[in-house]
Design a protein around this motif. Sequence first.
Motif, PDB file in Angstrom:
ATOM      1  N   UNK A 264      32.612  75.546  24.554  1.00  0.00           N
ATOM      2  CA  UNK A 264      33.334  74.534  25.592  1.00  0.00           C
ATOM      3  C   UNK A 264      32.260  73.316  25.900  1.00  0.00           C
ATOM      4  N   UNK A 265      30.795  73.052  25.527  1.00  0.00           N
ATOM      5  CA  UNK A 265      30.017  72.385  25.994  1.00  0.00           C
ATOM      6  C   UNK A 265      29.065  72.433  26.785  1.00  0.00           C
ATOM      7  N   UNK A 266      27.226  72.521  26.568  1.00  0.00           N
ATOM      8  CA  UNK A 266      26.534  73.026  27.524  1.00  0.00           C
ATOM      9  C   UNK A 266      25.899  71.893  28.308  1.00  0.00           C
ATOM     10  N   UNK A 267      25.526  71.759  29.302  1.00  0.00           N
ATOM     11  CA  UNK A 267      24.019  71.033  29.569  1.00  0.00           C
ATOM     12  C   UNK A 267      22.731  71.190  29.025  1.00  0.00           C
ATOM     13  N   UNK A 268      22.756  70.868  27.747  1.00  0.00           N
ATOM     14  CA  UNK A 268      21.002  71.761  27.788  1.00  0.00           C
ATOM     15  C   UNK A 268      20.676  71.204  26.760  1.00  0.00           C
ATOM     16  N   UNK A 269      20.835  70.436  26.256  1.00  0.00           N
ATOM     17  CA  UNK A 269      20.600  69.771  25.043  1.00  0.00           C
ATOM     18  C   UNK A 269      18.672  69.442  24.988  1.00  0.00           C
ATOM     19  N   UNK A 270      18.221  69.920  23.958  1.00  0.00           N
ATOM     20  CA  UNK A 270      16.854  69.999  23.838  1.00  0.00           C
ATOM     21  C   UNK A 270      15.743  71.338  24.551  1.00  0.00           C
ATOM     22  N   UNK A 271      16.837  71.856  25.659  1.00  0.00           N
ATOM     23  CA  UNK A 271      15.925  72.380  26.925  1.00  0.00           C
ATOM     24  C   UNK A 271      15.922  73.865  26.816  1.00  0.00           C
ATOM     25  N   UNK A 272      16.438  74.841  25.580  1.00  0.00           N
ATOM     26  CA  UNK A 272      16.206  76.222  25.814  1.00  0.00           C
ATOM     27  C   UNK A 272      15.434  76.242  24.837  1.00  0.00           C
ATOM     28  N   UNK A 273      14.161  77.174  25.170  1.00  0.00           N
ATOM     29  CA  UNK A 273      13.296  77.629  24.578  1.00  0.00           C
ATOM     30  C   UNK A 273      13.113  79.092  23.423  1.00  0.00           C
ATOM     31  N   UNK A 274      14.256  79.730  24.344  1.00  0.00           N
ATOM     32  CA  UNK A 274      14.502  80.932  23.282  1.00  0.00           C
ATOM     33  C   UNK A 274      16.183  81.294  23.640  1.00  0.00           C
ATOM     34  N   UNK A 275      16.768  81.675  22.075  1.00  0.00           N
ATOM     35  CA  UNK A 275      17.942  81.465  22.233  1.00  0.00           C
ATOM     36  C   UNK A 275      18.138  83.026  21.777  1.00  0.00           C
TER      37      UNK A 275
ATOM     38  N   UNK B  62      15.029  73.663  22.693  1.00  0.00           N
ATOM     39  CA  UNK B  62      14.002  72.461  22.392  1.00  0.00           C
ATOM     40  C   UNK B  62      13.078  72.376  21.476  1.00  0.00           C
ATOM     41  N   UNK B  63      11.897  71.714  21.594  1.00  0.00           N
ATOM     42  CA  UNK B  63      11.483  71.201  20.448  1.00  0.00           C
ATOM     43  C   UNK B  63      10.371  72.780  19.089  1.00  0.00           C
ATOM     44  N   UNK B  64      10.056  73.457  19.473  1.00  0.00           N
ATOM     45  CA  UNK B  64       9.044  74.287  18.876  1.00  0.00           C
ATOM     46  C   UNK B  64      10.107  76.091  19.462  1.00  0.00           C
ATOM     47  N   UNK B  65      11.638  75.616  20.083  1.00  0.00           N
ATOM     48  CA  UNK B  65      12.421  76.623  19.694  1.00  0.00           C
ATOM     49  C   UNK B  65      12.839  77.508  19.116  1.00  0.00           C
ATOM     50  N   UNK B  66      12.972  78.505  19.441  1.00  0.00           N
ATOM     51  CA  UNK B  66      13.443  79.445  18.284  1.00  0.00           C
ATOM     52  C   UNK B  66      14.838  80.551  18.590  1.00  0.00           C
ATOM     53  N   UNK B  67      15.852  80.513  17.568  1.00  0.00           N
ATOM     54  CA  UNK B  67      16.792  82.143  17.745  1.00  0.00           C
ATOM     55  C   UNK B  67      16.355  83.392  17.377  1.00  0.00           C
ATOM     56  N   UNK B  68      16.810  84.320  17.973  1.00  0.00           N
ATOM     57  CA  UNK B  68      16.204  85.019  17.827  1.00  0.00           C
ATOM     58  C   UNK B  68      18.377  86.064  17.542  1.00  0.00           C
ATOM     59  N   UNK B  69      18.641  86.186  16.080  1.00  0.00           N
ATOM     60  CA  UNK B  69      19.776  86.736  15.660  1.00  0.00           C
ATOM     61  C   UNK B  69      20.049  87.375  14.911  1.00  0.00           C
ATOM     62  N   UNK B  70      21.196  88.381  14.689  1.00  0.00           N
ATOM     63  CA  UNK B  70      21.354  90.020  14.264  1.00  0.00           C
ATOM     64  C   UNK B  70      22.648  89.112  13.571  1.00  0.00           C
ATOM     65  N   UNK B  71      22.796  89.953  12.519  1.00  0.00           N
ATOM     66  CA  UNK B  71      23.794  89.943  11.822  1.00  0.00           C
ATOM     67  C   UNK B  71      24.210  91.356  10.706  1.00  0.00           C
ATOM     68  N   UNK B  72      25.002  91.474   9.495  1.00  0.00           N
ATOM     69  CA  UNK B  72      24.828  92.291   8.597  1.00  0.00           C
ATOM     70  C   UNK B  72      24.709  90.766   7.485  1.00  0.00           C
ATOM     71  N   UNK B  73      24.355  91.672   6.028  1.00  0.00           N
ATOM     72  CA  UNK B  73      23.877  91.180   5.462  1.00  0.00           C
ATOM     73  C   UNK B  73      25.090  90.889   4.280  1.00  0.00           C
ATOM     74  N   UNK B  74      26.672  91.366   4.841  1.00  0.00           N
ATOM     75  CA  UNK B  74      27.660  90.359   3.887  1.00  0.00           C
ATOM     76  C   UNK B  74      27.825  89.404   4.462  1.00  0.00           C
ATOM     77  N   UNK B  75      27.159  88.764   6.184  1.00  0.00           N
ATOM     78  CA  UNK B  75      27.634  87.623   6.320  1.00  0.00           C
ATOM     79  C   UNK B  75      26.898  86.576   5.623  1.00  0.00           C
ATOM     80  N   UNK B  76      25.811  86.946   4.546  1.00  0.00           N
ATOM     81  CA  UNK B  76      25.154  85.621   4.059  1.00  0.00           C
ATOM     82  C   UNK B  76      23.968  85.450   4.507  1.00  0.00           C
ATOM     83  N   UNK B  77      23.394  84.368   4.462  1.00  0.00           N
ATOM     84  CA  UNK B  77      21.646  84.192   4.804  1.00  0.00           C
ATOM     85  C   UNK B  77      22.088  82.730   5.849  1.00  0.00           C
TER      86      UNK B  77
END
Lengths: 208, 120
Positions: free
Chosen positions: A105-116, A165-180
Amino acid sequence: MNIKEVKLSHIKKDDRKKVYPPSQDTFILIDAILNDIEYIKALNPTIVLEIGVGSGAVISSLALNLDNAFFLGFDINIDAVKLTQRTFCENRIEMADVVGIDILKGLNLRNKVDVVICNPPYVTSTREEYLECQNNRDISSSCPGGENGREFIDELLRVVDGILSENGVLYLLYEEENGQFGGINLLTERTGCEGLCVIRRNKNNQTK
Amino acid sequence: MRLVTLNLLMCNSEECSGRNQALTLNPGEITPGTTQFNHDLTIRMLGKLDWLAFVNAALRLGHELPDNITEADHQNSELIQRIFDILFNVEIQTGELLCPNCNRTYPIEKGIPNMLPQDH
């Protein structure tokens, strides 16, 4: 290196009825992130955000092992938000806040978060069940992921690419059957569990 | 909730969608925090803040800050410490967040802002 372990003994039976409790996938995500701690430290992150904190076990595990950052936790289940506040408190984590909010629903975080960080609802279900459970905003919201279990993940990736952010990264867990979903697979046979994946993915899935 | 978090939130009503509408804090109970000063984190956070929204929020809590911050100010450790304390060491326990555009309010209870729809 000396890794500090999160304390979770304050989480009682009543909490487990209302909040997705620390489970096998929780600990797999924690291990994958803490195995990658040197990479995270090198990023020198300012803002770390977990989307869907649940009990707060994952974000607290990182906060205990990473100084010089501010930690923000979001969840659509207000009981999870309250439990995460207690988890911060029990683990004496001060540099952290937690908010009841729907990230779509919207966040005021554009290009701000370094690790999600996100352990999303990834279990395959009907689209109706996924939407209904998201709308419940309670413990039921933590599992059904819609068609191929990836409806939430697909929406998440759109949001995350906007807020990293420009060098930011996402750590995501999922199941193989979700896809890639691109990114680097962090699980080895030793750390992994059949069918589960944890990736580290750059903004817009660029390879660096 | 601290002022740093307030600065990272925006109104999420349908009406304000796409406006990046900052929220106004109507504070209730405030308690002092005990977080240890961190100069480096403060400087890095300055690069991410909506400074004017922060100045306005601080003013509502009785803290006056300059209208802008320059690189030279980064060496002013007294000012940076003050900014740190306002960002991280003011704990808003109760109150509400008000959207000046659509007038929607979001409650803060026991230190937790609740921006979820309040229909159940």
